[in-house]
Design a protein around this motif. Structure first.
Motif, PDB file in Angstrom:
ATOM      1  N   PRO A  29       0.851  -1.207   0.000  1.00  0.00           N
ATOM      2  CA  PRO A  29       0.000   0.000   0.000  1.00  0.00           C
ATOM      3  C   PRO A  29       0.878   1.245   0.000  1.00  0.00           C
ATOM      4  O   PRO A  29       1.897   1.301   0.688  1.00  0.00           O
ATOM      5  CB  PRO A  29      -0.778  -0.121   1.313  1.00  0.00           C
ATOM      6  CG  PRO A  29      -0.687  -1.565   1.702  1.00  0.00           C
ATOM      7  CD  PRO A  29       0.647  -2.033   1.198  1.00  0.00           C
ATOM      8  N   THR A  30       0.503   2.231  -0.793  1.00  0.00           N
ATOM      9  CA  THR A  30       1.266   3.480  -0.826  1.00  0.00           C
ATOM     10  C   THR A  30       0.308   4.633  -1.111  1.00  0.00           C
ATOM     11  O   THR A  30      -0.898   4.427  -1.239  1.00  0.00           O
ATOM     12  CB  THR A  30       2.387   3.428  -1.872  1.00  0.00           C
ATOM     13  OG1 THR A  30       3.255   4.556  -1.692  1.00  0.00           O
ATOM     14  CG2 THR A  30       1.856   3.420  -3.292  1.00  0.00           C
ATOM     15  N   ALA A  76       8.537   9.882  -7.071  1.00  0.00           N
ATOM     16  CA  ALA A  76       8.142   8.863  -6.104  1.00  0.00           C
ATOM     17  C   ALA A  76       9.390   8.102  -5.689  1.00  0.00           C
ATOM     18  O   ALA A  76      10.355   8.000  -6.461  1.00  0.00           O
ATOM     19  CB  ALA A  76       7.119   7.906  -6.694  1.00  0.00           C
ATOM     20  N   VAL A  77       9.392   7.583  -4.471  1.00  0.00           N
ATOM     21  CA  VAL A  77      10.512   6.769  -4.018  1.00  0.00           C
ATOM     22  C   VAL A  77      10.110   5.306  -4.001  1.00  0.00           C
ATOM     23  O   VAL A  77       8.933   4.959  -3.873  1.00  0.00           O
ATOM     24  CB  VAL A  77      11.008   7.197  -2.620  1.00  0.00           C
ATOM     25  CG1 VAL A  77      11.568   8.604  -2.663  1.00  0.00           C
ATOM     26  CG2 VAL A  77       9.919   7.084  -1.561  1.00  0.00           C
ATOM     27  N   GLY A  78      11.120   4.458  -4.157  1.00  0.00           N
ATOM     28  CA  GLY A  78      10.856   3.031  -4.168  1.00  0.00           C
ATOM     29  C   GLY A  78      12.117   2.222  -4.231  1.00  0.00           C
ATOM     30  O   GLY A  78      13.211   2.707  -3.896  1.00  0.00           O
ATOM     31  N   TYR A  79      11.964   0.998  -4.687  1.00  0.00           N
ATOM     32  CA  TYR A  79      13.059   0.034  -4.677  1.00  0.00           C
ATOM     33  C   TYR A  79      13.209  -0.572  -6.072  1.00  0.00           C
ATOM     34  O   TYR A  79      12.217  -0.890  -6.729  1.00  0.00           O
ATOM     35  CB  TYR A  79      12.780  -1.067  -3.654  1.00  0.00           C
ATOM     36  CG  TYR A  79      12.212  -0.534  -2.352  1.00  0.00           C
ATOM     37  CD1 TYR A  79      12.997   0.231  -1.485  1.00  0.00           C
ATOM     38  CD2 TYR A  79      10.876  -0.763  -2.001  1.00  0.00           C
ATOM     39  CE1 TYR A  79      12.477   0.736  -0.300  1.00  0.00           C
ATOM     40  CE2 TYR A  79      10.344  -0.257  -0.816  1.00  0.00           C
ATOM     41  CZ  TYR A  79      11.145   0.490   0.020  1.00  0.00           C
ATOM     42  OH  TYR A  79      10.623   1.003   1.190  1.00  0.00           O
ATOM     43  N   ALA A  80      14.457  -0.753  -6.515  1.00  0.00           N
ATOM     44  CA  ALA A  80      14.704  -1.325  -7.845  1.00  0.00           C
ATOM     45  C   ALA A  80      16.078  -1.969  -7.880  1.00  0.00           C
ATOM     46  O   ALA A  80      16.964  -1.647  -7.083  1.00  0.00           O
ATOM     47  CB  ALA A  80      14.607  -0.246  -8.917  1.00  0.00           C
ATOM     48  N   THR A  88       9.490  -4.756   1.406  1.00  0.00           N
ATOM     49  CA  THR A  88       9.208  -3.695   2.370  1.00  0.00           C
ATOM     50  C   THR A  88      10.502  -2.937   2.651  1.00  0.00           C
ATOM     51  O   THR A  88      11.604  -3.405   2.330  1.00  0.00           O
ATOM     52  CB  THR A  88       8.689  -4.260   3.696  1.00  0.00           C
ATOM     53  OG1 THR A  88       9.738  -5.025   4.327  1.00  0.00           O
ATOM     54  CG2 THR A  88       7.472  -5.144   3.478  1.00  0.00           C
ATOM     55  N   TYR A  89      10.362  -1.774   3.262  1.00  0.00           N
ATOM     56  CA  TYR A  89      11.538  -0.992   3.648  1.00  0.00           C
ATOM     57  C   TYR A  89      12.427  -1.803   4.588  1.00  0.00           C
ATOM     58  O   TYR A  89      13.649  -1.833   4.425  1.00  0.00           O
ATOM     59  CB  TYR A  89      11.096   0.306   4.316  1.00  0.00           C
ATOM     60  CG  TYR A  89      12.244   1.180   4.786  1.00  0.00           C
ATOM     61  CD1 TYR A  89      12.982   1.926   3.875  1.00  0.00           C
ATOM     62  CD2 TYR A  89      12.582   1.245   6.139  1.00  0.00           C
ATOM     63  CE1 TYR A  89      14.030   2.725   4.291  1.00  0.00           C
ATOM     64  CE2 TYR A  89      13.636   2.044   6.563  1.00  0.00           C
ATOM     65  CZ  TYR A  89      14.352   2.789   5.644  1.00  0.00           C
ATOM     66  OH  TYR A  89      15.395   3.578   6.056  1.00  0.00           O
ATOM     67  N   GLN A  90      11.821  -2.456   5.555  1.00  0.00           N
ATOM     68  CA  GLN A  90      12.595  -3.241   6.517  1.00  0.00           C
ATOM     69  C   GLN A  90      13.349  -4.373   5.831  1.00  0.00           C
ATOM     70  O   GLN A  90      14.493  -4.678   6.186  1.00  0.00           O
ATOM     71  CB  GLN A  90      11.671  -3.810   7.603  1.00  0.00           C
ATOM     72  CG  GLN A  90      11.134  -2.778   8.589  1.00  0.00           C
ATOM     73  CD  GLN A  90      10.005  -1.924   8.005  1.00  0.00           C
ATOM     74  OE1 GLN A  90       9.427  -2.271   6.962  1.00  0.00           O
ATOM     75  NE2 GLN A  90       9.692  -0.820   8.671  1.00  0.00           N
ATOM     76  N   TYR A 186       9.390  -0.781  -7.603  1.00  0.00           N
ATOM     77  CA  TYR A 186       8.389  -1.048  -6.573  1.00  0.00           C
ATOM     78  C   TYR A 186       8.217   0.203  -5.712  1.00  0.00           C
ATOM     79  O   TYR A 186       9.174   0.660  -5.084  1.00  0.00           O
ATOM     80  CB  TYR A 186       8.825  -2.225  -5.704  1.00  0.00           C
ATOM     81  CG  TYR A 186       8.999  -3.515  -6.456  1.00  0.00           C
ATOM     82  CD1 TYR A 186       7.894  -4.288  -6.814  1.00  0.00           C
ATOM     83  CD2 TYR A 186      10.268  -3.972  -6.833  1.00  0.00           C
ATOM     84  CE1 TYR A 186       8.048  -5.482  -7.525  1.00  0.00           C
ATOM     85  CE2 TYR A 186      10.433  -5.156  -7.520  1.00  0.00           C
ATOM     86  CZ  TYR A 186       9.317  -5.911  -7.866  1.00  0.00           C
ATOM     87  OH  TYR A 186       9.480  -7.094  -8.567  1.00  0.00           O
ATOM     88  N   PHE A 187       7.018   0.757  -5.685  1.00  0.00           N
ATOM     89  CA  PHE A 187       6.757   1.945  -4.884  1.00  0.00           C
ATOM     90  C   PHE A 187       6.945   1.641  -3.400  1.00  0.00           C
ATOM     91  O   PHE A 187       6.471   0.617  -2.901  1.00  0.00           O
ATOM     92  CB  PHE A 187       5.328   2.452  -5.113  1.00  0.00           C
ATOM     93  CG  PHE A 187       5.129   3.134  -6.431  1.00  0.00           C
ATOM     94  CD1 PHE A 187       5.242   4.522  -6.541  1.00  0.00           C
ATOM     95  CD2 PHE A 187       4.830   2.408  -7.568  1.00  0.00           C
ATOM     96  CE1 PHE A 187       5.057   5.159  -7.752  1.00  0.00           C
ATOM     97  CE2 PHE A 187       4.647   3.029  -8.795  1.00  0.00           C
ATOM     98  CZ  PHE A 187       4.758   4.415  -8.882  1.00  0.00           C
ATOM     99  N   ALA A 188       7.627   2.544  -2.703  1.00  0.00           N
ATOM    100  CA  ALA A 188       7.807   2.408  -1.264  1.00  0.00           C
ATOM    101  C   ALA A 188       6.520   2.755  -0.533  1.00  0.00           C
ATOM    102  O   ALA A 188       5.589   3.351  -1.101  1.00  0.00           O
ATOM    103  CB  ALA A 188       8.947   3.310  -0.793  1.00  0.00           C
TER     104      ALA A 188
END
Length: 221
Positions: A29-30, A76-80, A88-90, A186-188
């Motif tokens: 969810p974001t 937007a921030v996220g992961y790639a 997840t962030y964790q 992936y959106f954070a």
């Protein structure tokens, strides 16, 4: 002591298939809208606009650099760049997903050139530090440019070579920035989106080298 050393080594080395965390099938969810501009975070984006994807350390401060840039429509921030789906962030902080913290930049190429965004990228962090940015240590903080076209790839490489020459002249080390075709983004989580707009006194560890980057000439399309 061995445990701490083992964890640090994992954070400095990208996982291979079989080592990465399993993740999940559903996206996290974001937020739906950008906290500052109120524009849709996930689109639809205006026709003719382009996307860029940069990793330059902690994504909180990095995102603010780009949303403040004229011609940028939304960020937007996220992961790639990793293996774990929908992390997840964790999970990314363990170093066992392989992802970098990145900023997605949607921009109007008629108002701001991709080369101008590259200049901001290079001058706003130290691209010679490998799996870290200052006190932020781990694979998530690596320097990365993920490209969406052959033209972006060519410009990114040209800008790297130009900046490497400038860094060498200043007695700096070799650039370690990863340059590759854009993987899945992936959106954070919502609390990380536009974090420094919501928390004006929040942490920002960005620090450039002080070496200027000449804007590279746009590659022929």
């Amino acid at each position: 002591m061995f445990f701490l050393s083992d964890m640090l080594n994992k954070k400095l080395k990208l996982p291979v298939p079989g080592e990465a965390l399993p993740g999940r099938e559903r996206p996290l969810p974001t937020a739906n809208k950008h906290h500052v501009s109120k524009r849709p975070l996930k689109g639809p984006y205006p026709e003719g606009f382009e996307q860029a994807l940069f990793g330059l350390g902690c994504f909180w401060g990095a995102e603010r650099l780009f949303w403040q840039t004229p011609g940028v429509w939304v960020t937007a921030v996220g992961y790639a760049g990793g293996l774990t789906p929908n992390p997840t962030y964790q999970e990314t902080c363990t170093g066992l997903t392989g992802h970098a913290e990145v900023v997605l930049v949607v921009f109007d190429p008629k108002e701001v050139a991709y080369a101008d965004l590259l200049k901001i990228f290079w001058e706003s962090h130290d691209p010679t530090q490998g799996m870290r940015q200052g006190n932020d240590v781990g694979t998530t903080y690596r320097s990365a440019i993920y490209t969406f076209s052959d033209a972006q790839q060519a410009e990114a490489i040209a800008s790297r070579d130009a900046y490497q020459a400038a860094l060498k002249g200043a007695g700096r080390d070799k650039i370690t920035t990863e340059i590759a075709a854009a993987p899945e983004f992936y959106f954070a989580e919502e609390d990380h989106q536009q974090y420094l707009a919501k928390n004006p006194y929040g942490y920002c560890g960005l620090k450039g080298t002080g070496v200027a980057c000449a804007i590279p000439q746009r590659a022929a399309i």
